[in-house]
Design an enzyme around this catalytic site. Sequence first.
Site, PDB file in Angstrom:
ATOM      1  N   ASP A  51       9.675   3.312   3.313  1.00 20.07           N
ATOM      2  CA  ASP A  51       9.653   2.867   1.928  1.00 20.07           C
ATOM      3  C   ASP A  51       8.194   2.907   1.451  1.00 20.07           C
ATOM      4  O   ASP A  51       7.272   2.957   2.276  1.00 20.07           O
ATOM      5  CB  ASP A  51      10.199   1.428   1.910  1.00 20.07           C
ATOM      6  CG  ASP A  51       9.968   0.722   0.606  1.00 20.07           C
ATOM      7  OD1 ASP A  51      10.309   1.293  -0.433  1.00 20.07           O
ATOM      8  OD2 ASP A  51       9.440  -0.407   0.623  1.00 20.07           O
ATOM      9  N   ASP A 109       6.688   1.025  -1.894  1.00 22.95           N
ATOM     10  CA  ASP A 109       6.161  -0.206  -2.484  1.00 22.95           C
ATOM     11  C   ASP A 109       6.262  -1.370  -1.509  1.00 22.95           C
ATOM     12  O   ASP A 109       7.356  -1.737  -1.061  1.00 22.95           O
ATOM     13  CB  ASP A 109       6.927  -0.567  -3.768  1.00 22.95           C
ATOM     14  CG  ASP A 109       6.562   0.354  -4.925  1.00 22.95           C
ATOM     15  OD1 ASP A 109       5.375   0.644  -5.089  1.00 22.95           O
ATOM     16  OD2 ASP A 109       7.484   0.791  -5.643  1.00 22.95           O
TER      17      ASP A 109
END
Length: 294
Positions: free
Chosen positions: A46, A48
Amino acid sequence: MADILQKVLQEYGNKDKCKIRDPTKVEAILQKLASDGPSKLQVITDFDFTLSRFHKDGKRCDSCHGILDHSPLMPDSFREKAKALYEKYYHIELDHKMTVEEKIPHMITWYKGSHNLLIEAQVTKQKIQEMVLTSRALLRDSAVNVLSYLNDHHVPVLIFSAGVGNILEEILHREKAFFPNVEVISNYMLFNEDGECTSFREPLIHMFNKNETALDNPDYFQDLKNRHNALVLGDSIGDLDMGSGIHNPGALLRIGFLNDKIDERMDSLYNNFDVVLVDDQTFDFVNVVSRMVC
Ligand code: C5P
Protein backbone atom coordinates in the site's frame (compact mmCIF):
# COMPACT_ATOMS: atom_id res chain seq x y z
CA MET A 1 12.44 -23.01 17.72
CA ALA A 2 11.86 -19.65 16.12
CA ASP A 3 15.41 -19.18 14.74
CA ILE A 4 14.97 -16.82 11.80
CA LEU A 5 12.29 -14.82 13.55
CA GLN A 6 14.59 -14.31 16.55
CA LYS A 7 17.30 -13.07 14.23
CA VAL A 8 14.92 -10.73 12.41
CA LEU A 9 13.66 -9.29 15.70
CA GLN A 10 17.19 -8.85 16.99
CA GLU A 11 18.28 -6.97 13.87
CA TYR A 12 15.08 -4.93 13.82
CA GLY A 13 15.83 -3.97 17.41
CA ASN A 14 12.39 -2.60 18.21
CA LYS A 15 10.67 -5.62 19.74
CA ASP A 16 8.18 -3.46 21.68
CA LYS A 17 6.68 -2.15 18.45
CA CYS A 18 6.35 -5.58 16.86
CA LYS A 19 3.31 -7.71 17.69
CA ILE A 20 3.08 -11.27 16.37
CA ARG A 21 0.06 -13.43 17.11
CA ASP A 22 1.49 -16.71 15.85
CA PRO A 23 5.31 -16.78 15.97
CA THR A 24 5.43 -20.42 14.83
CA LYS A 25 3.53 -19.56 11.66
CA VAL A 26 5.71 -16.50 11.01
CA GLU A 27 8.83 -18.61 11.53
CA ALA A 28 7.57 -21.12 8.93
CA ILE A 29 6.85 -18.30 6.45
CA LEU A 30 10.29 -16.79 7.01
CA GLN A 31 11.96 -20.19 6.56
CA LYS A 32 10.24 -20.65 3.21
CA LEU A 33 10.93 -17.09 2.05
CA ALA A 34 14.61 -17.56 2.93
CA SER A 35 14.99 -20.97 1.33
CA ASP A 36 13.17 -19.96 -1.90
CA GLY A 37 15.14 -16.71 -2.19
CA PRO A 38 14.64 -13.57 -4.30
CA SER A 39 13.66 -15.31 -7.54
CA LYS A 40 10.38 -16.48 -5.95
CA LEU A 41 9.60 -13.22 -4.19
CA GLN A 42 7.39 -10.28 -5.03
CA VAL A 43 6.41 -7.36 -2.85
CA ILE A 44 2.99 -5.75 -2.79
CA THR A 45 2.59 -2.59 -0.78
CA ASP A 46 0.00 0.00 0.00
CA PHE A 47 1.22 3.60 -0.36
CA ASP A 48 -0.49 6.07 1.99
CA PHE A 49 0.78 5.58 5.54
CA THR A 50 2.43 2.27 4.64
CA LEU A 51 5.23 3.29 2.30
CA SER A 52 4.68 6.85 3.50
CA ARG A 53 4.94 8.13 7.07
CA PHE A 54 1.91 8.82 9.23
CA HIS A 55 3.59 11.50 11.31
CA LYS A 56 6.86 13.35 11.78
CA ASP A 57 7.98 15.67 14.58
CA GLY A 58 4.58 15.35 16.23
CA LYS A 59 2.69 16.48 13.13
CA ARG A 60 0.52 14.37 10.84
CA CYS A 61 1.89 13.74 7.36
CA ASP A 62 -0.13 14.00 4.17
CA SER A 63 -1.73 11.22 2.17
CA CYS A 64 -1.98 11.65 -1.63
CA HIS A 65 -5.38 13.26 -1.17
CA GLY A 66 -4.21 15.18 1.88
CA ILE A 67 -1.56 16.99 -0.19
CA LEU A 68 -4.26 18.68 -2.26
CA ASP A 69 -6.76 18.97 0.58
CA HIS A 70 -4.28 21.01 2.63
CA SER A 71 -2.47 22.94 -0.07
CA PRO A 72 -2.72 26.76 -0.18
CA LEU A 73 -2.42 26.40 -3.96
CA MET A 74 -5.96 24.96 -4.05
CA PRO A 75 -8.98 27.28 -3.81
CA ASP A 76 -10.49 27.78 -0.32
CA SER A 77 -13.82 26.41 -1.49
CA PHE A 78 -12.12 23.15 -2.57
CA ARG A 79 -10.31 22.82 0.75
CA GLU A 80 -13.49 23.39 2.76
CA LYS A 81 -15.49 20.82 0.80
CA ALA A 82 -12.66 18.29 0.88
CA LYS A 83 -12.32 18.74 4.63
CA ALA A 84 -16.05 18.21 5.13
CA LEU A 85 -15.88 14.96 3.16
CA TYR A 86 -12.81 13.79 5.11
CA GLU A 87 -14.42 14.54 8.46
CA LYS A 88 -17.52 12.65 7.51
CA TYR A 89 -15.95 9.55 5.97
CA TYR A 90 -12.56 8.96 7.61
CA HIS A 91 -14.30 7.89 10.84
CA ILE A 92 -16.35 5.41 8.87
CA GLU A 93 -13.21 4.01 7.20
CA LEU A 94 -11.65 3.29 10.60
CA ASP A 95 -14.81 2.36 12.53
CA HIS A 96 -13.95 -1.03 14.05
CA LYS A 97 -17.60 -1.73 14.81
CA MET A 98 -18.76 -1.59 11.18
CA THR A 99 -18.22 -4.43 8.73
CA VAL A 100 -16.36 -3.89 5.46
CA GLU A 101 -19.61 -4.51 3.57
CA GLU A 102 -21.29 -1.74 5.53
CA LYS A 103 -18.40 0.65 4.87
CA ILE A 104 -18.02 0.11 1.12
CA PRO A 105 -20.99 2.23 -0.13
CA HIS A 106 -19.79 5.13 2.06
CA MET A 107 -16.25 4.80 0.75
CA ILE A 108 -17.48 4.85 -2.85
CA THR A 109 -19.50 8.01 -2.13
CA TRP A 110 -16.41 9.57 -0.52
CA TYR A 111 -14.17 8.74 -3.46
CA LYS A 112 -16.64 9.89 -6.08
CA GLY A 113 -17.17 13.13 -4.14
CA SER A 114 -13.39 13.73 -3.82
CA HIS A 115 -12.74 12.98 -7.46
CA ASN A 116 -15.53 15.33 -8.51
CA LEU A 117 -14.08 18.10 -6.37
CA LEU A 118 -10.71 17.69 -8.09
CA ILE A 119 -12.37 17.81 -11.50
CA GLU A 120 -14.39 20.90 -10.50
CA ALA A 121 -11.19 22.58 -9.27
CA GLN A 122 -9.55 21.88 -12.67
CA VAL A 123 -6.37 20.87 -10.90
CA THR A 124 -3.43 20.77 -13.31
CA LYS A 125 -0.40 18.51 -13.71
CA GLN A 126 1.87 21.46 -13.05
CA LYS A 127 0.11 22.41 -9.81
CA ILE A 128 0.35 18.81 -8.63
CA GLN A 129 4.11 18.89 -9.09
CA GLU A 130 4.34 22.13 -7.11
CA MET A 131 2.08 20.85 -4.34
CA VAL A 132 4.03 17.60 -3.98
CA LEU A 133 7.32 19.48 -3.68
CA THR A 134 6.07 21.54 -0.73
CA SER A 135 3.90 18.86 0.91
CA ARG A 136 4.21 16.83 4.10
CA ALA A 137 3.99 13.54 2.21
CA LEU A 138 7.15 11.74 3.29
CA LEU A 139 8.32 8.20 2.76
CA ARG A 140 9.07 6.10 5.83
CA ASP A 141 12.69 6.08 6.95
CA SER A 142 14.66 3.44 5.01
CA ALA A 143 11.83 2.92 2.50
CA VAL A 144 13.97 4.20 -0.39
CA ASN A 145 16.81 1.87 0.66
CA VAL A 146 14.46 -1.08 0.66
CA LEU A 147 13.05 -0.23 -2.79
CA SER A 148 16.57 0.21 -4.12
CA TYR A 149 17.75 -3.06 -2.57
CA LEU A 150 14.77 -4.95 -4.03
CA ASN A 151 15.47 -3.37 -7.40
CA ASP A 152 19.11 -4.51 -7.22
CA HIS A 153 17.84 -8.04 -6.55
CA HIS A 154 15.24 -7.91 -9.34
CA VAL A 155 12.31 -8.31 -6.96
CA PRO A 156 9.17 -6.68 -8.42
CA VAL A 157 7.32 -4.23 -6.21
CA LEU A 158 3.67 -3.45 -6.79
CA ILE A 159 2.39 -0.28 -5.15
CA PHE A 160 -1.34 -0.87 -4.85
CA SER A 161 -2.98 2.35 -3.74
CA ALA A 162 -6.43 3.76 -3.28
CA GLY A 163 -4.82 7.21 -3.36
CA VAL A 164 -4.08 9.11 -6.56
CA GLY A 165 -1.53 7.53 -8.90
CA ASN A 166 -0.31 10.78 -10.48
CA ILE A 167 0.46 12.24 -7.05
CA LEU A 168 2.04 9.07 -5.72
CA GLU A 169 4.33 8.91 -8.77
CA GLU A 170 5.38 12.54 -8.22
CA ILE A 171 6.36 11.67 -4.65
CA LEU A 172 8.37 8.67 -5.85
CA HIS A 173 10.13 10.89 -8.43
CA ARG A 174 10.82 13.55 -5.81
CA GLU A 175 12.41 10.90 -3.58
CA LYS A 176 14.25 9.30 -6.54
CA ALA A 177 12.48 6.08 -5.61
CA PHE A 178 10.67 5.23 -8.84
CA PHE A 179 12.95 2.30 -9.59
CA PRO A 180 12.39 0.11 -12.67
CA ASN A 181 11.08 -2.76 -10.49
CA VAL A 182 8.14 -0.60 -9.30
CA GLU A 183 4.67 -0.88 -10.82
CA VAL A 184 1.76 1.27 -9.60
CA ILE A 185 -1.91 0.43 -9.53
CA SER A 186 -4.00 3.34 -8.37
CA ASN A 187 -6.61 5.95 -9.34
CA TYR A 188 -5.19 8.03 -12.16
CA MET A 189 -6.36 11.50 -13.12
CA LEU A 190 -6.89 12.05 -16.83
CA PHE A 191 -6.08 15.51 -18.21
CA ASN A 192 -7.24 17.58 -21.17
CA GLU A 193 -4.82 19.30 -23.56
CA ASP A 194 -4.53 22.26 -21.18
CA GLY A 195 -3.26 19.85 -18.52
CA GLU A 196 -6.47 20.10 -16.41
CA CYS A 197 -7.98 17.07 -14.69
CA THR A 198 -11.23 16.16 -16.44
CA SER A 199 -11.89 12.60 -15.22
CA PHE A 200 -10.40 9.56 -13.48
CA ARG A 201 -9.42 6.25 -15.03
CA GLU A 202 -11.72 3.32 -14.27
CA PRO A 203 -12.06 1.12 -12.32
CA LEU A 204 -12.29 3.10 -9.12
CA ILE A 205 -9.97 1.72 -6.48
CA HIS A 206 -11.02 2.30 -2.90
CA MET A 207 -9.49 0.89 0.25
CA PHE A 208 -11.75 -2.20 0.26
CA ASN A 209 -11.52 -3.43 -3.33
CA LYS A 210 -7.75 -3.79 -3.50
CA ASN A 211 -7.72 -7.24 -5.02
CA GLU A 212 -7.23 -8.73 -8.48
CA THR A 213 -10.61 -7.36 -9.64
CA ALA A 214 -9.21 -3.80 -9.42
CA LEU A 215 -6.25 -4.50 -11.69
CA ASP A 216 -6.24 -2.54 -14.93
CA ASN A 217 -3.33 -4.73 -16.04
CA PRO A 218 -4.69 -8.28 -15.71
CA ASP A 219 -1.34 -9.68 -16.90
CA TYR A 220 0.53 -8.34 -13.90
CA PHE A 221 0.33 -11.47 -11.79
CA GLN A 222 0.43 -13.74 -14.84
CA ASP A 223 3.83 -12.24 -15.71
CA LEU A 224 4.99 -13.06 -12.19
CA LYS A 225 3.49 -16.52 -12.11
CA ASN A 226 6.71 -18.12 -10.86
CA ARG A 227 6.93 -15.80 -7.91
CA HIS A 228 4.74 -17.56 -5.38
CA ASN A 229 6.05 -15.82 -2.28
CA ALA A 230 5.27 -12.28 -1.23
CA LEU A 231 5.59 -9.59 1.36
CA VAL A 232 2.20 -7.88 1.58
CA LEU A 233 2.45 -4.53 3.34
CA GLY A 234 -0.48 -2.41 4.44
CA ASP A 235 -2.08 -0.29 7.14
CA SER A 236 -5.66 -1.45 6.84
CA ILE A 237 -7.73 -4.60 6.72
CA GLY A 238 -8.50 -3.66 3.10
CA ASP A 239 -4.85 -4.28 2.24
CA LEU A 240 -4.94 -7.97 3.20
CA ASP A 241 -6.31 -9.04 -0.18
CA MET A 242 -3.77 -7.17 -2.31
CA GLY A 243 -2.01 -10.46 -3.04
CA SER A 244 -5.17 -12.29 -4.11
CA GLY A 245 -3.97 -12.40 -7.72
CA ILE A 246 -0.74 -14.29 -6.92
CA HIS A 247 -0.54 -17.60 -8.78
CA ASN A 248 -0.39 -20.62 -6.46
CA PRO A 249 0.49 -18.53 -3.43
CA GLY A 250 3.31 -19.95 -1.33
CA ALA A 251 4.69 -18.07 1.64
CA LEU A 252 2.91 -14.74 2.14
CA LEU A 253 4.09 -12.57 5.00
CA ARG A 254 1.49 -9.91 5.76
CA ILE A 255 2.94 -6.97 7.64
CA GLY A 256 0.56 -4.35 9.01
CA PHE A 257 1.48 -0.82 10.06
CA LEU A 258 -0.80 0.34 12.86
CA ASN A 259 -0.79 4.13 12.77
CA ASP A 260 -4.02 5.62 14.01
CA LYS A 261 -6.64 4.76 16.65
CA ILE A 262 -4.14 2.25 17.94
CA ASP A 263 -6.09 0.87 20.91
CA GLU A 264 -9.37 0.44 19.04
CA ARG A 265 -7.80 -1.13 15.96
CA MET A 266 -5.10 -3.29 17.55
CA ASP A 267 -7.25 -6.45 17.78
CA SER A 268 -8.39 -6.21 14.20
CA LEU A 269 -4.88 -5.85 12.77
CA TYR A 270 -3.33 -8.30 15.24
CA ASN A 271 -5.86 -10.98 14.28
CA ASN A 272 -5.41 -10.50 10.55
CA PHE A 273 -1.80 -9.52 9.80
CA ASP A 274 1.08 -11.90 10.56
CA VAL A 275 3.14 -9.06 11.97
CA VAL A 276 1.85 -5.74 13.30
CA LEU A 277 4.23 -2.78 13.67
CA VAL A 278 2.81 -0.30 16.14
CA ASP A 279 3.55 3.35 15.42
CA ASP A 280 6.82 2.55 13.67
CA GLN A 281 7.56 5.29 11.14
CA THR A 282 10.36 3.28 9.52
CA PHE A 283 10.65 0.49 6.97
CA ASP A 284 13.32 -1.17 9.13
CA PHE A 285 11.40 -4.41 9.68
CA VAL A 286 10.81 -4.79 5.94
CA ASN A 287 14.46 -3.97 5.37
CA VAL A 288 15.63 -6.76 7.68
CA VAL A 289 13.25 -9.30 6.13
CA SER A 290 14.22 -8.29 2.57
CA ARG A 291 17.92 -8.73 3.34
CA MET A 292 17.23 -12.07 4.94
CA VAL A 293 15.44 -13.30 1.80
CA CYS A 294 17.68 -11.76 -0.89
O1 C5P B 1 -5.56 2.01 1.28
P1 C5P B 1 -4.90 3.27 0.85
O2 C5P B 1 -3.90 3.79 1.86
O3 C5P B 1 -4.34 3.17 -0.51
O4 C5P B 1 -6.09 4.30 0.80
C1 C5P B 1 -5.92 5.64 0.60
C2 C5P B 1 -6.09 6.41 1.86
O5 C5P B 1 -6.38 7.74 1.48
C3 C5P B 1 -7.24 5.95 2.72
O6 C5P B 1 -6.74 5.29 3.85
C4 C5P B 1 -8.01 7.22 3.09
O7 C5P B 1 -8.03 7.49 4.47
C5 C5P B 1 -7.27 8.33 2.40
N1 C5P B 1 -8.18 9.18 1.64
C6 C5P B 1 -8.16 10.55 1.88
N2 C5P B 1 -8.99 11.38 1.18
C7 C5P B 1 -9.82 10.87 0.24
C8 C5P B 1 -9.85 9.48 -0.02
C9 C5P B 1 -9.00 8.67 0.71
O8 C5P B 1 -7.39 11.01 2.74
N3 C5P B 1 -10.58 11.69 -0.43
